[in-house]
Design a protein around this motif. Structure first.
Motif, short mmCIF file in Angstrom:
data_model
loop_
_atom_site.label_atom_id
_atom_site.label_comp_id
_atom_site.label_asym_id
_atom_site.label_seq_id
_atom_site.Cartn_x
_atom_site.Cartn_y
_atom_site.Cartn_z
N ASN A 432 -49.44 4.29 14.41
CA ASN A 432 -50.12 5.15 15.36
C ASN A 432 -49.69 4.73 16.76
O ASN A 432 -49.58 3.52 17.05
N VAL A 433 -49.42 5.70 17.61
CA VAL A 433 -48.92 5.40 18.95
C VAL A 433 -49.71 6.18 19.99
O VAL A 433 -50.27 7.24 19.72
N GLY A 434 -49.72 5.64 21.21
CA GLY A 434 -50.37 6.29 22.33
C GLY A 434 -49.43 6.41 23.51
O GLY A 434 -48.34 5.82 23.54
N ALA A 435 -49.86 7.16 24.49
CA ALA A 435 -49.03 7.38 25.68
C ALA A 435 -48.97 6.11 26.52
O ALA A 435 -49.92 5.32 26.57
N LEU A 436 -47.83 5.91 27.20
CA LEU A 436 -47.71 4.80 28.13
C LEU A 436 -48.77 4.92 29.22
O LEU A 436 -49.04 6.01 29.73
N GLY A 437 -49.38 3.81 29.57
CA GLY A 437 -50.41 3.82 30.60
C GLY A 437 -51.79 4.10 30.07
O GLY A 437 -52.78 3.96 30.80
N SER A 438 -51.89 4.51 28.82
CA SER A 438 -53.19 4.79 28.22
C SER A 438 -53.72 3.54 27.54
O SER A 438 -52.97 2.72 27.03
N GLU A 439 -55.04 3.38 27.54
CA GLU A 439 -55.66 2.28 26.81
C GLU A 439 -55.80 2.61 25.33
O GLU A 439 -56.12 1.74 24.52
N ASP A 440 -55.57 3.85 24.96
CA ASP A 440 -55.77 4.33 23.60
C ASP A 440 -54.44 4.34 22.87
O ASP A 440 -53.48 4.97 23.30
N GLY A 441 -54.38 3.62 21.73
CA GLY A 441 -53.14 3.57 20.95
C GLY A 441 -53.05 4.64 19.90
O GLY A 441 -52.40 4.44 18.86
N PHE A 442 -53.67 5.80 20.15
CA PHE A 442 -53.63 6.92 19.22
C PHE A 442 -53.14 8.18 19.92
O PHE A 442 -53.12 8.24 21.15
N GLY A 443 -52.78 9.18 19.12
CA GLY A 443 -52.35 10.46 19.65
C GLY A 443 -51.14 11.01 18.94
O GLY A 443 -50.96 12.22 18.83
N ASP A 444 -50.30 10.12 18.43
CA ASP A 444 -49.11 10.53 17.69
C ASP A 444 -48.78 9.42 16.69
O ASP A 444 -49.46 8.39 16.65
N VAL A 445 -47.74 9.64 15.89
CA VAL A 445 -47.37 8.68 14.85
C VAL A 445 -45.86 8.49 14.86
O VAL A 445 -45.11 9.46 15.00
N ALA A 446 -45.42 7.24 14.70
CA ALA A 446 -43.99 6.92 14.64
C ALA A 446 -43.69 6.17 13.35
O ALA A 446 -44.52 5.43 12.83
N LEU A 447 -42.49 6.36 12.85
CA LEU A 447 -41.97 5.56 11.75
C LEU A 447 -40.92 4.60 12.30
O LEU A 447 -39.98 5.02 12.98
N LEU A 448 -41.10 3.31 12.04
CA LEU A 448 -40.12 2.30 12.38
C LEU A 448 -39.49 1.77 11.10
O LEU A 448 -40.18 1.55 10.10
N ILE A 449 -38.17 1.57 11.14
CA ILE A 449 -37.45 0.97 10.01
C ILE A 449 -36.79 -0.29 10.53
O ILE A 449 -35.97 -0.25 11.45
N VAL A 450 -37.19 -1.42 9.97
CA VAL A 450 -36.71 -2.73 10.41
C VAL A 450 -35.77 -3.29 9.35
O VAL A 450 -36.15 -3.44 8.18
N ASP A 451 -34.55 -3.58 9.75
CA ASP A 451 -33.57 -4.19 8.85
C ASP A 451 -33.76 -5.70 8.88
O ASP A 451 -33.55 -6.34 9.93
#
Length: 453
Positions: A432-451
């Motif tokens: 779960n991700v939030g906008a830069l500068g926001s205190e809220d870490g919600f609003g959209d979702v990202a997938l990260l792939i770590v090698d």
């Protein structure tokens, strides 16, 4: 793999016995002769492969074809502490979620594909979306949305979350459940009589609606026993949830008969967020005060584990290692512990924050997590942490948030979805991700792939 020396007291359990020699917590694909074929850890799916799609020993029913949807390529985000990271925001419909979120753990297939889901968090007319990452295209694509597979009546309550983890079946199929987007003002009636169980056939690329397993209940937690062809669920009454007095049964769904074959009592039952499945296929769920109720598929009955967890209730657990060890974390407070093949519970130390998803390396030597799941991971850099299963020693492999902020332009709120590939060289992390500068870490979702290698 030895248990190592942990801090705490161990308890020998007669409720959780030694697993049989052929129960190693692996997903096994039968061959045409009835022998076993290839194996992989039970958080991965093994395709029929050598048996062929028509093998009657291991066939998967087909549902409705994927309806498809938008797709995005993964972007190379650079390196974090020497680990290569790729990422992308989930492509979703262009309407406002409440907010767009991810709450459940995905599933990695042995061919490198990864399935997961996000939802719009809405109540009436709420919808969730299933996604497939395919290494052949290095892209994240929508496979379908829940309302496309439901006879939904406009205005009826919808399915705004997939909260439970996705579960592997014995023949390579995938099971998942919906969950109401919110229980505020929830209404049964119309087309909504509770949350739904679904089956994905990833080889035929179909999704099948299996119906409501427990009427007028939501299903926030799912697990399964591959060797017994069972799916385990925790069903919660929304009225009890709204009253902050959670009640609802543990249930067992038989994937061969297509029916619920067991329901436990609605109480005592707390947490509704995770079940441990041990190497013998027994399910363990929280009943309060650190106690676990244990379901034995051989006797179709419940007993109480004689030991206790190091805190009140269970929040997340790994799949069993090849030699039958399981690693888990509690909530209130967050403390790691192990469950041995003979049922002993041993404390392993405190997690760095609220932890909702764990991924065990296929060799059983370590498990991975990212602390502070509920919106605040960015405040500590969103560290990817490994825990040595023999010693409990933690290692920060990388801080993910600075890399994501500088490339994707969002901050990491936290994960409910960390999964390791069957080869052990890749981590899939839904954030779960939030906008830069926001205190809220919600609003959209990202997938990260770590090698990892």
């Amino acid at each position: 793999m030895a248990a190592g020396v942990f801090v705490g007291v161990t308890f020998a359990s007669d409720a959780t016995s030694n697993p049989p020699a052929d129960s190693t917590g692996t997903t096994t694909t039968p061959t045409a002769s009835g022998d076993t074929g290839s194996t992989a850890p039970s958080d991965t799916v093994v395709a029929p492969g050598s048996t062929g799609a028509g093998d009657p020993a291991c066939s998967i029913p087909e549902g409705e074809p994927f309806v498809g949807g938008p797709s995005v390529p993964m972007t190379d985000l650079g390196e974090a502490n020497g680990l290569r990271v790729r990422g992308a925001l989930y492509p979703h419909p262009d309407y406002e979620g409440n907010p767009w979120t991810q709450w459940g753990q995905g599933l990695a297939l042995s061919d490198g594909r990864f399935y997961s889901a996000i939802g719009d968090h809405l109540g009436a007319d709420g919808n969730s979306y299933v996604y497939e990452y395919d290494p052949a295209t290095d892209a994240l694509a929508m496979a379908g949305d829940i309302l496309s597979y439901v006879d939904h009546q406009p205005g009826s309550w919808g399915y705004g979350k997939v909260h439970a983890q996705m579960v592997a079946g014995a023949c390579g199929e995938i099971y998942f459940t919906t969950y109401w987007g919110t229980f505020n003002d929830l209404r049964f009636g119309g087309s909504y009589n509770g949350d739904l169980l679904f089956r994905i056939n990833p080889f035929a690329r179909t999704i099948e609606n299996l119906g409501v397993p427990v009427a007028q209940h939501g299903v926030p937690s799912l697990a399964g026993s591959v060797q017994h062809k069972l799916v385990y669920g925790e069903a919660i009454d929304p009225m009890s949830a709204a009253a902050d007095a959670d009640q609802g049964p543990f249930f067992v769904y038989d994937t061969e008969s297509g029916s619920v074959v067991f329901e436990g009592p609605p109480s005592p039952h707390v947490g509704y967020r995770n079940m441990i499945v041990d190497g013998s296929g027994k399910a363990h769920y929280s009943i309060g005060g650190g106690q676990l109720s244990v379901y034995d598929p051989e006797t179709n009955s419940l007993s109480t584990h004689p030991g206790t967890m190091p805190a009140d209730w269970l929040r997340a657990s790994t799949y069993p290692s090849a030699d039958g060890w399981v690693y888990a974390v509690t909530d209130e407070p967050a403390i790691f512990f192990s469950l041995s093949p003979t049922g002993e519970i041993s404390e392993m130390g405190s997690a760095r924050g609220y932890t909702t998803s764990l991924a065990l390396d296929p060799d059983g030597s370590r498990f991975f997590y990212v602390p502070d799941a509920h919106g605040g991971a960015w405040t500590t850099g969103a560290p990817l942490v490994s825990v040595d299963t023999a010693t409990g020693e933690e290692t920060v492999l990388a801080e993910l948030n600075p890399l994501v902020e500088s490339t994707l332009g969002v901050r990491l709120g936290g994960t409910y979805d960390i999964t390791v590939s069957s080869s052990g060289d890749t981590l899939f992390i839904g954030m779960n991700v939030g906008a830069l500068g926001s205190e809220d870490g919600f609003g959209d979702v990202a997938l990260l792939i770590v090698d990892l290698e």
